[in-house]
Scaffold this active site. Sequence first.
Site, PDB file in Angstrom:
ATOM      1  CB  SER A  35     -17.126 -29.882  12.752  1.00  0.00           C
ATOM      2  OG  SER A  35     -18.505 -29.934  12.617  1.00  0.00           O
ATOM      3  CG  HIS A  66     -19.640 -32.664   8.658  1.00  0.00           C
ATOM      4  ND1 HIS A  66     -19.486 -33.719   9.519  1.00  0.00           N
ATOM      5  CD2 HIS A  66     -19.774 -31.574   9.427  1.00  0.00           C
ATOM      6  CE1 HIS A  66     -19.533 -33.272  10.773  1.00  0.00           C
ATOM      7  NE2 HIS A  66     -19.709 -31.966  10.744  1.00  0.00           N
ATOM      8  CG  HIS A  88     -25.096 -33.393  12.239  1.00  0.00           C
ATOM      9  ND1 HIS A  88     -24.349 -33.313  11.080  1.00  0.00           N
ATOM     10  CD2 HIS A  88     -24.212 -33.321  13.268  1.00  0.00           C
ATOM     11  CE1 HIS A  88     -23.072 -33.188  11.391  1.00  0.00           C
ATOM     12  NE2 HIS A  88     -22.953 -33.197  12.707  1.00  0.00           N
ATOM     13  CE1 TYR A  90     -26.649 -29.622  11.078  1.00  0.00           C
ATOM     14  CE2 TYR A  90     -26.135 -30.371  13.294  1.00  0.00           C
ATOM     15  CZ  TYR A  90     -25.731 -30.006  12.027  1.00  0.00           C
ATOM     16  OH  TYR A  90     -24.397 -30.038  11.713  1.00  0.00           O
ATOM     17  CD  GLU A  91     -26.579 -33.139   7.929  1.00  0.00           C
ATOM     18  OE1 GLU A  91     -26.237 -33.108   6.741  1.00  0.00           O
ATOM     19  OE2 GLU A  91     -26.064 -33.915   8.754  1.00  0.00           O
ATOM     20  CG  MET A 221     -25.519 -29.312  17.644  1.00  0.00           C
ATOM     21  SD  MET A 221     -25.664 -28.126  16.309  1.00  0.00           S
ATOM     22  CE  MET A 221     -25.319 -26.592  17.165  1.00  0.00           C
ATOM     23  CB  SER A 222     -22.866 -35.266  16.532  1.00  0.00           C
ATOM     24  OG  SER A 222     -21.635 -34.984  17.165  1.00  0.00           O
ATOM     25  CG  ASN A 245     -17.678 -22.893  21.040  1.00  0.00           C
ATOM     26  OD1 ASN A 245     -17.614 -23.860  20.277  1.00  0.00           O
ATOM     27  ND2 ASN A 245     -18.727 -22.636  21.783  1.00  0.00           N
ATOM     28  CG  HIS A 259     -20.143 -24.416  11.011  1.00  0.00           C
ATOM     29  ND1 HIS A 259     -20.065 -25.485  11.890  1.00  0.00           N
ATOM     30  CD2 HIS A 259     -19.803 -24.922   9.801  1.00  0.00           C
ATOM     31  CE1 HIS A 259     -19.717 -26.573  11.234  1.00  0.00           C
ATOM     32  NE2 HIS A 259     -19.541 -26.260   9.960  1.00  0.00           N
TER      33      HIS A 259
HETATM   34 CL1  6GU Z   1     -21.542 -23.875  21.825  1.00  0.00          CL
HETATM   35  N1  6GU Z   1     -23.141 -25.749  21.117  1.00  0.00           N
HETATM   36  C1  6GU Z   1     -23.480 -26.801  20.439  1.00  0.00           C
HETATM   37  N2  6GU Z   1     -24.713 -27.268  20.616  1.00  0.00           N
HETATM   38  N3  6GU Z   1     -22.666 -27.440  19.600  1.00  0.00           N
HETATM   39  C2  6GU Z   1     -21.435 -26.962  19.450  1.00  0.00           C
HETATM   40  C3  6GU Z   1     -21.010 -25.854  20.130  1.00  0.00           C
HETATM   41  C4  6GU Z   1     -21.920 -25.260  20.976  1.00  0.00           C
HETATM   42  N4  6GU Z   1     -19.739 -25.615  19.775  1.00  0.00           N
HETATM   43  C5  6GU Z   1     -19.382 -26.544  18.905  1.00  0.00           C
HETATM   44  N5  6GU Z   1     -20.412 -27.376  18.703  1.00  0.00           N
END
Ligand code: 6GU
Length: 287
Positions: A35, A66, A88, A90-91, A221-222, A245, A259
């Site tokens: 990302s 992306h 991903h 989730y897509e 998530m990847s 974060n 996001h």
């Molecule tokens: Cl907090 N969680 C997840 N699953 N993916 C992230 C994230 C958090 N921050 C960036 N990507």
Amino acid sequence: MHSREDFRYEHCEETACWLQGRVRTPPTIAIICGSGLGLLADTLSNPQAFPYSEIPNFPTSTVPGHAGELVFGMLRGTSCVCMKGRFHVYEGYPLWKVTLPIRVFKLMGVKVLVVTNAAGSLCESYKTGDLMIIKDHINMPGLASLSPLTGPNDDRFGPRFPSLLDTYDNNLRSTALDIAHRLGHSELIHEGVYCMVGGPNFESVAEAKFLRILGADAVGMSTAPEAVVAKHCGMRVFGLSLITNCVVQVYEVEDFVDHNTVLEVSKWRSQILQDLITELVATIKHQ
Ligand code: 6GU
């Protein structure tokens, strides 16, 4: 879209041949840009870009931040391919499709896979904007039988029951750590365990606490599916997470991640990440 039964070695071969017929220099290193981290692809010299929509059998990326193209070119004297935008779960893509590019790269002669991602920190000592070299992963979907290797195995790629020991190559990790120190980033570099979850929702507080107890330092998530497929077919893997974060693990705060935050932090830190990967690629050439 092909079903799992339709997926064959020949699909990867077809895609690899299509690209090979067009690419000037076959790549030896593949870099997946996470990302907001696609700027690295813009630094390749002598670039050749192919939108995913033009490449046979390729899925297309649907996530803002992306871009959706393969860029071939030279990085510090090494022929590379950058995925600007990844796929991903989730897509809605099946895992074999998420990881199809890795096998295509293998057939094109790629030896090393560099994977970057944006991740949330579960570790108290990490700060927003820090970097985490991935030492190992916890593949949550994989543990629940959602592995990219689920289904018939093709021995031409790798064994039915591959080991994941040293998936994140020891040598590449220590080289990258040295580079980070040399570039003056000792304060922000860490090594830790990345946990992959399916998303697209971020974790609940209880889930975040659970993942921390399991031994995860960062969550995203990847990456795990790509790393598993790369290891399966004999590539060396280097993974780098940008901490965008800190994951909230208490109920009393209203600090939540979205996001846009992820993209803003990626933009802020993308230069450091680029410098580190570029130096790593230059060093690999001489190893
Ligand atoms: Cl907090 N969680 C997840 N699953 N993916 C992230 C994230 C958090 N921050 C960036 N990507």
